[in-house]
Design a protein around this motif. Structure first.
Motif, mmCIF file in Angstrom:
data_model
loop_
_atom_site.group_PDB
_atom_site.id
_atom_site.type_symbol
_atom_site.label_atom_id
_atom_site.label_comp_id
_atom_site.label_asym_id
_atom_site.label_seq_id
_atom_site.Cartn_x
_atom_site.Cartn_y
_atom_site.Cartn_z
ATOM 1 N N CYS A 163 0.832 -1.199 0.000
ATOM 2 C CA CYS A 163 0.000 0.000 0.000
ATOM 3 C C CYS A 163 0.873 1.259 0.000
ATOM 4 C CB CYS A 163 -0.907 -0.019 1.229
ATOM 5 S SG CYS A 163 -1.908 1.458 1.420
ATOM 6 N N GLY A 167 -0.138 4.313 0.505
ATOM 7 C CA GLY A 167 -0.496 5.175 1.625
ATOM 8 C C GLY A 167 0.310 4.833 2.866
ATOM 9 N N THR A 171 -1.651 11.087 -0.236
ATOM 10 C CA THR A 171 -2.386 10.014 0.444
ATOM 11 C C THR A 171 -3.863 10.061 0.086
ATOM 12 O OG1 THR A 171 -0.807 10.093 2.281
ATOM 13 C CG2 THR A 171 -2.916 9.009 2.681
ATOM 14 N N LYS A 172 -4.439 11.270 0.058
ATOM 15 C CA LYS A 172 -5.840 11.409 -0.328
ATOM 16 C C LYS A 172 -6.058 10.934 -1.762
ATOM 17 C CE LYS A 172 -8.228 15.028 0.426
ATOM 18 N NZ LYS A 172 -8.650 16.455 0.474
ATOM 19 N N SER A 210 -6.076 7.205 -1.968
ATOM 20 C CA SER A 210 -7.088 6.558 -1.148
ATOM 21 C C SER A 210 -8.465 6.597 -1.800
ATOM 22 C CB SER A 210 -7.161 7.231 0.233
ATOM 23 O OG SER A 210 -5.922 7.151 0.907
#
Length: 602
Positions: free
Chosen positions: A343, A345, A530-531, A534
Motif C-alpha cells: 500500500c 499510503g 495520500t488522499k 485513497s
C-alpha cells in the motif's frame, strides 16, 4: 333425491331440508377441492379407501359416505346409506370431517393443504413440502406452520391468514398486520446495519418514543431478534455476493489486518473489479475475526479460505497489503500468480514517521501519549463524530516504524536535526495533554477560542493514523494566538504551581512556531498524495507515479533561504528514495500493473 340401497325418500327429504338451511359454497368448487384433497392424501400414503369410515366419490360427482350420520344429521338408523348428489344438496365446507389413519381430524381446508404436502413415512410429526422439499412439523395434526409456509414462501393465496393482506398500506394509527410489522422490522434492522448501531439501540427510550410518534403501536425489534436476523441476512448477502462475483473475470483485493482495544484481531478483504459496463466496483467481500497466531501461514490460510468460499481465488490477480514481515511471508503460501502490492499510503506514512528521531517514534507509540485523539472536520469546523481514541487502533504495520527508526543514518547533523524536530513535536503533544487533562485550563482555552474565532479542537497525533502529525500541527498553528494568550495569563489561572511549571517548560518560542510552519508546508504534499491514492471511484494505481514524482519534485526544489525547510526536505527525500527507488521489485510492479490497466482500457 334418487334413493340408494335401502334408504327411503322421506329420509332423503328430511336430510335435504336440514342441510339446505345452511350457507354453502358453489357445489362445483366443493367437489373439486374434496377430490384434490383425497388425491393428496392417497399420495401421502394414507389409504382412506381401506378405512371402514372413508368416503368415496363416484364418477357421477356424488359423495358416498360409509354412513350418513358422519356427514348429515339424521333421524333414522345410522345403518341406512344414502347417496347425496351435490346438485341437490350443497354442503358447507366446515360440515364434512374426515378421520385419517393418524387420527388427525381435518376439514376440507386442511385437506387442501395435503395437496401440496407429503407426509413423511415412519414420522408422524413431520411433513415435507412438495414444492421445495422443506420439512415442517404437523404434531397433533396442527398445519398452521405449513399453511404459513405455502402462503409466504410459495404465494398460494388460498392459505393467506385472515388477518394478513400484503397489499395493505401502513397508516398512522392502524394496527399493523403481520406483513406490515415484518416490513417495519426489516427497515429497523437495515438501520442497525447501515448506521453501525449496537443491537439494543432501537429499544432505548428515546428511539421508542420516536417510533411511537411515527408509527403508533409499533415496537422495534429486540436485540436478540436483530442478532438472529443479521445471521440470516449474512447468509443471503453472501449468496448474493457470490452471484455478483460470478461474472467477474479478474479481481484485485485489498487486505487490512488489525486489533482493537480488546486485543481481538480482524481481517478484512475488499474486492475491486470492473463490471461488464466498464464501471469500477469495490465491495467488502470478507470481514472476520482472526483468532490464530499471526504467522504468515495462518494469514495465508485465512485469505485463501475466504476467497475460495466466494469462488474467486483463481480470479484474484493482486493483493494490496502493508509491509509487515508476517504479511509478506504469507504470500509464500498463496498461489504464485497472485502478486503482492504494498500500500502506497502506508509507505508515505512510514516516510514521514521515520524522518523523526528514534526516541520520538518510541514516545509516539507509548500509551501515555495516545490518551486522546480528535479528528477535526474540514473548513475549520468541529465534528464530534470523528473524535476517537488512538488506543482503539493497533495496526500490525506500525512495527515497521520502530524497525526503520533503529536503522537511522549515522550522520550527526541529521541526527541533531531529527532530535530538534522531535523535541518540538513533543512540546506540541505535551501542551495538548496539559490542556485536555485540566478542566480549568480547558475552560479557559475554550473562552479564548471564542474570542479569536477558532473552531477546531486540539488533537494528538497517532503513529498508526495517516497524516495525524500534520493535522496536529495545523490545528496548533490555528491556536497560535490562543496559546500566546494562555502563556501570558498562566499565572492568573487557578491551577497548581506544578501545572504552571509544566506549561512553562513546554512553551513554544518564535523559532518553534517557525519550525511548525515548515513542517506543515513540507508534509502537505504527502497529505494530498495520500488522499489521491485513497480514492475508491477510480483506479489508484494509475495515480501512483503522478503522486510519487510530484512529491519528489517538490522535495528537490532548492530552499536555501529557509534552513529548516531545506533540512526537512532533504530528510524526506532520503526516505522517499529508500521506500521507492531502492525497492525496485515493488517499483517495477507498479509500472507493470499500470501498463496492464492501459492495455485493458484500450
Amino acid at each position: 333425491m334418487a334413493p340408494h340401497g335401502n334408504g327411503t325418500n322421506t329420509k332423503s327429504k328430511s336430510t335435504t331440508s336440514k342441510a339446505t338451511k345452511q350457507k354453502q359454497k358453489p357445489n362445483g368448487e366443493f367437489t373439486k377441492r374434496v377430490t384434490a384433497a383425497l388425491a393428496g392424501l392417497d399420495d401421502g400414503g394414507d389409504d382412506l379407501d381401506s378405512s371402514p369410515s372413508a368416503p368415496s366419490i363416484s364418477t357421477s360427482g356424488t359423495i358416498i359416505p360409509a354412513t350418513t350420520n358422519q356427514l348429515l344429521p339424521s333421524s333414522s338408523s345410522s345403518s341406512t346409506v344414502t347417496t347425496i348428489t351435490t346438485n341437490q344438496l350443497q354442503l358447507p365446507t366446515t360440515s364434512i370431517a374426515l378421520v385419517n389413519n393418524d387420527n388427525e381430524t381435518n376439514t376440507t381446508d386442511t385437506l387442501s393443504v395435503w395437496y401440496h404436502v407429503d407426509k413423511i413415512p415412519n414420522n408422524a410429526h413431520k411433513a415435507k413440502c412438495k414444492l421445495c422439499s422443506r420439512e415442517y412439523s404437523r404434531k397433533g395434526g396442527n398445519t398452521t406452520g405449513i399453511r404459513k409456509h405455502l402462503f409466504y414462501k410459495h404465494g398460494i393465496q388460498e392459505f393467506m391468514p385472515k388477518t394478513s393482506d400484503p397489499n395493505t398500506k401502513l397508516k398512522s394509527g392502524d394496527k399493523y398486520s403481520p406483513s406490515g410489522k415484518r416490513r417495519l422490522n426489516e427497515i429497523a434492522i437495515k438501520c442497525v446495519v447501515k448506521d453501525g448501531r449496537s443491537f439494543g439501540d432501537l429499544s432505548k427510550p428515546g428511539l421508542c418514543e420516536l417510533f411511537d410518534a411515527i408509527a403508533p403501536g409499533f415496537r422495534p425489534p429486540h436485540r436478540n431478534t436483530v442478532q438472529k436476523n443479521l445471521k440470516r441476512l449474512r447468509q443471503s448477502a453472501t449468496q448474493k455476493l457470490k452471484q455478483q462475483l460470478r461474472s467477474v473475470d479478474f479481481l484485485g483485493v485489498t487486505s487490512d489486518f488489525w486489533s482493537d482495544a480488546r486485543n481481538v484481531s480482524y481481517l478484512v478483504l475488499t474486492g475491486h473489479y470492473v463490471d461488464k459496463k466498464f464501471r469500477l466496483k469495490n465491495t467488502i467481500i470478507s470481514f472476520s475475526s482472526f483468532s490464530e497466531r499471526h504467522f504468515g501461514y495462518n494469514i495465508a490460510q485465512a485469505i485463501e479460505n475466504q476467497l475460495r468460499q466466494l469462488v474467486v481465488y483463481e480470479k484474484t490477480r493482486t493483493i494490496t497489503c502493508d509491509g509487515a514481515s508476517n504479511v509478506k511471508k504469507s504470500f509464500e503460501q498463496l498461489d504464485p500468480s497472485i502478486q503482492r502490492l504494498q500500500c502506497l499510503g502506508h509507505k508515505f506514512h512510514l516516510i514521514v514517521c521515520n524522518v523523526k528521531s528514534r526516541n520520538d517514534s518510541i514516545r509516539a507509540m507509548s500509551m501515555e501519549d495516545l490518551d486522546v485523539e480528535e479528528e477535526g472536520g474540514s473548513d475549520n469546523e468541529i465534528d464530534d463524530s470523528e473524535i476517537q481514541t488512538a488506543e482503539n487502533e493497533n495496526d500490525t504495520w506500525a512495527v515497521d516504524v520502530i524497525v526503520d527508526a533503529e536503522n537511522e543514518d549515522s550522520n550527526d547533523s541529521i541526527l541533531n536535526e531529527k532530535k530538534e524536530l522531535g523535541e518540538i513535536i513533543q512540546k506540541v503533544r505535551n501542551l495538548v495533554k496539559i490542556i485536555k487533562r485540566s478542566s480549568i485550563v480547558t475552560s479557559y482555552v475554550n473562552n479564548l477560542k471564542l474570542q479569536y474565532n477558532v473552531k477546531r479542537s486540539l488533537q494528538l497525533d497517532c503513529i498508526t493514523r495517516w497524516n495525524s502529525t500534520l493535522l496536529m500541527v495545523e490545528i496548533m498553528l490555528l491556536h497560535k494566538p490562543v496559546m500566546h494568550q494562555l502563556f501570558a495569563d498562566k499565572h492568573l489561572i487557578d491551577i497548581k504551581t506544578e501545572q504552571q511549571t509544566r506549561m512553562t517548560l513546554n512553551e513554544l518560542s518564535s523559532d518553534d512556531w517557525n519550525v511548525l510552519e515548515s513542517i506543515q508546508m513540507v508534509l502537505k504534499p504527502f497529505y494530498e498524495g495520500t488522499k489521491l491514492l485513497s480514492g475508491s471511484h477510480y483506479a489508484t494505481v494509475g495515480m501512483a507515479f503522478f503522486a510519487i514524482h510530484n512529491i519528489k519534485e517538490f522535495l528537490q526544489e532548492p530552499t536555501r533561504d529557509d534552513h529548516t525547510l531545506h533540512k526537512l526536505k532533504q530528510m524526506l527525500l532520503e526516505q522517499l528514495d529508500k521506500y521507492f527507488e531502492h525497492d525496485r521489485q515493488q517499483y517495477e510492479l507498479i509500472k507493470v500493473r499500470l501498463n496492464m490497466v492501459f492495455m485493458e482500457c484500450a
